[in-house]
Design a protein around this motif. Sequence first.
Motif, PDB file in Angstrom:
ATOM      1  N   GLY A  32       0.809  -1.211   0.000  1.00 25.79           N
ATOM      2  CA  GLY A  32       0.000   0.000   0.000  1.00 25.79           C
ATOM      3  C   GLY A  32       0.841   1.258   0.000  1.00 25.79           C
ATOM      4  O   GLY A  32       0.593   2.198  -0.766  1.00 25.79           O
ATOM      5  N   LEU A  33       1.867   1.297   0.856  1.00 25.15           N
ATOM      6  CA  LEU A  33       2.766   2.448   0.882  1.00 25.15           C
ATOM      7  C   LEU A  33       3.602   2.505  -0.392  1.00 25.15           C
ATOM      8  O   LEU A  33       3.865   3.593  -0.916  1.00 25.15           O
ATOM      9  N   GLY A  34       3.994   1.348  -0.889  1.00 24.72           N
ATOM     10  CA  GLY A  34       4.786   1.315  -2.116  1.00 24.72           C
ATOM     11  C   GLY A  34       4.025   1.874  -3.302  1.00 24.72           C
ATOM     12  O   GLY A  34       4.566   2.654  -4.099  1.00 24.72           O
ATOM     13  N   TYR A 283     -17.074   0.968   6.262  1.00 22.97           N
ATOM     14  CA  TYR A 283     -16.389   0.943   7.545  1.00 22.97           C
ATOM     15  C   TYR A 283     -15.027   0.298   7.345  1.00 22.97           C
ATOM     16  O   TYR A 283     -14.684  -0.153   6.244  1.00 22.97           O
ATOM     17  N   THR A 284     -14.216   0.252   8.389  1.00 19.56           N
ATOM     18  CA  THR A 284     -12.810  -0.135   8.251  1.00 19.56           C
ATOM     19  C   THR A 284     -12.643  -1.554   7.738  1.00 19.56           C
ATOM     20  O   THR A 284     -13.207  -2.507   8.283  1.00 19.56           O
ATOM     21  N   VAL A 285     -11.853  -1.702   6.689  1.00 18.86           N
ATOM     22  CA  VAL A 285     -11.514  -3.010   6.145  1.00 18.86           C
ATOM     23  C   VAL A 285     -10.447  -3.638   7.039  1.00 18.86           C
ATOM     24  O   VAL A 285      -9.391  -3.046   7.268  1.00 18.86           O
ATOM     25  N   ALA A 310     -10.182  -4.789  -1.848  1.00 20.60           N
ATOM     26  CA  ALA A 310      -9.027  -4.057  -2.368  1.00 20.60           C
ATOM     27  C   ALA A 310      -9.456  -2.733  -2.987  1.00 20.60           C
ATOM     28  O   ALA A 310      -8.733  -1.733  -2.897  1.00 20.60           O
ATOM     29  N   ARG A 311     -10.625  -2.713  -3.616  1.00 17.41           N
ATOM     30  CA  ARG A 311     -11.157  -1.455  -4.162  1.00 17.41           C
ATOM     31  C   ARG A 311     -11.394  -0.447  -3.036  1.00 17.41           C
ATOM     32  O   ARG A 311     -11.080   0.735  -3.163  1.00 17.41           O
ATOM     33  N   LEU A 312     -11.978  -0.908  -1.933  1.00 18.89           N
ATOM     34  CA  LEU A 312     -12.212  -0.005  -0.800  1.00 18.89           C
ATOM     35  C   LEU A 312     -10.905   0.501  -0.222  1.00 18.89           C
ATOM     36  O   LEU A 312     -10.841   1.599   0.342  1.00 18.89           O
ATOM     37  N   GLN A 313      -9.845  -0.306  -0.367  1.00 19.09           N
ATOM     38  CA  GLN A 313      -8.520   0.121   0.085  1.00 19.09           C
ATOM     39  C   GLN A 313      -7.780   0.944  -0.963  1.00 19.09           C
ATOM     40  O   GLN A 313      -6.663   1.393  -0.719  1.00 19.09           O
ATOM     41  N   THR A 314      -8.398   1.125  -2.141  1.00 18.35           N
ATOM     42  CA  THR A 314      -7.890   1.931  -3.266  1.00 18.35           C
ATOM     43  C   THR A 314      -6.696   1.308  -3.990  1.00 18.35           C
ATOM     44  O   THR A 314      -5.911   2.013  -4.621  1.00 18.35           O
ATOM     45  N   MET A 334      -4.363  -5.431   6.301  1.00 15.92           N
ATOM     46  CA  MET A 334      -3.228  -4.823   7.006  1.00 15.92           C
ATOM     47  C   MET A 334      -2.642  -3.627   6.259  1.00 15.92           C
ATOM     48  O   MET A 334      -1.838  -2.873   6.822  1.00 15.92           O
ATOM     49  N   ALA A 335      -3.048  -3.415   5.020  1.00 19.80           N
ATOM     50  CA  ALA A 335      -2.394  -2.428   4.173  1.00 19.80           C
ATOM     51  C   ALA A 335      -2.818  -0.999   4.489  1.00 19.80           C
ATOM     52  O   ALA A 335      -3.901  -0.745   5.015  1.00 19.80           O
ATOM     53  N   VAL A 336      -1.955  -0.068   4.127  1.00 21.80           N
ATOM     54  CA  VAL A 336      -2.295   1.345   4.122  1.00 21.80           C
ATOM     55  C   VAL A 336      -2.934   1.643   2.768  1.00 21.80           C
ATOM     56  O   VAL A 336      -2.409   1.219   1.733  1.00 21.80           O
ATOM     57  N   PRO A 337      -4.081   2.346   2.718  1.00 20.18           N
ATOM     58  CA  PRO A 337      -4.702   2.656   1.429  1.00 20.18           C
ATOM     59  C   PRO A 337      -3.747   3.457   0.536  1.00 20.18           C
ATOM     60  O   PRO A 337      -3.278   4.524   0.940  1.00 20.18           O
ATOM     61  N   PRO A 338      -3.445   2.965  -0.661  1.00 17.60           N
ATOM     62  CA  PRO A 338      -2.489   3.673  -1.518  1.00 17.60           C
ATOM     63  C   PRO A 338      -2.833   5.134  -1.783  1.00 17.60           C
ATOM     64  O   PRO A 338      -1.942   5.985  -1.778  1.00 17.60           O
ATOM     65  N   LEU A 339      -4.121   5.454  -1.992  1.00 13.12           N
ATOM     66  CA  LEU A 339      -4.457   6.848  -2.276  1.00 13.12           C
ATOM     67  C   LEU A 339      -4.281   7.730  -1.055  1.00 13.12           C
ATOM     68  O   LEU A 339      -3.960   8.919  -1.177  1.00 13.12           O
TER      69      LEU A 339
END
Length: 374
Positions: A32-34, A283-285, A310-314, A334-339
């Motif tokens: 996500g950060l990458g 709500y939070t994924v 994954a779409r909700l996480q962008t 566990m990921a940070v949303p990329p956007l």
Amino acid sequence: MTMQMEDSRATHPQDASVKTFRMGELFSGPGGLGVGAHLASNEHGKIVHQWATDYDEDTCRTYASNIVGDEATRSVVHADIRKLDYEELAKLGDIDGLSFGFPCNDFSLVGERKGFEGEFGPLYTYGIKALERFQPEWFLAENVGGIRADGGATLRQIFGDMVDAGYRIFPHYYKFEQYGVPQARHRMIVVGIRKDLDVEYKVPDPAQFAQADVSAGTALANIPAWAANQELTRQSPTVVERLTHIPAGGNAWVADMPEHLKINTRTKLSSIYRRLSSDKPSYTVTGSGGGGTHIYHWAEPRALTNRERARLQTFPDDFAFKGNKESVRKQIGMAVPPLGAKVIFEAILNSFAGVDYPHVEASLVKYIPQSTQA
């Protein structure tokens, strides 16, 4: 992904006016950060992959194949951070920036909240150790909002250690749905700038994203058939019947639930069989899924697929997660949303380039030990 995050060791013409920051990642997650760092790169600067490490093998495979474009790359190290010799990372190259989304389990509002006494609580110290070893120009550290729940003692400890490592820090509680992410995901993020550098980071003003459509309905529309990770979750006839009695935005505790479909537990968690509202952010994924903790569609009586999560996480549709369905679900959670990450990385690049941008005051500065932040 169609466009992998550029590897810092690739040979190509460099624009001398654009500064390139080589980024290392601890607790990298699936990327996500990458992805956010790649998307943030612009005319003011760019961030390229140098190395990353995570303890989970599937997660490393996902990161390597999507961020680097080579699942077998040496620059993504599968290792337990508690046993990893940082000199192995040093051999992979110097870094200018460090990101670490250290595991949040022991600070989460859900669970036993063991803090520093838990298995995961002390893991932030490995980020501090990396700051001391590599002395990058900046860092980004991420954790859950629940870390504040002990009156701030935990934050003061963590922030003090970051400052002692040689950084001025800018901690803020970000609500990602205010930054264009279709999900109510609230996280503490600390940006640190090395003390010898005349650079001032500022928290991006969410007002510039006020018109963004962050509804779940829009986020989950028109997913292409070719996108990976679309396996449906099996639901029993009882679960399907229960969901038909739950309205959009509701959960298992609706008043008119038939007796044979009621869940008899002392604790009534709002997330149990909770359905999305199509006109609001999700709500939070999370990485969970059993016992009614999947995220459930607002109109169809089913749990979301991993691609929908994954779409909700962008994550972009061409980002393919590796591993079985349960492994992928955990990686996404566990990921940070990329956007969301993109917004912060853009602000870092603008800060180093001396480019002003709309900003607000950092919300967690009161927890920085004042005797150390100089």
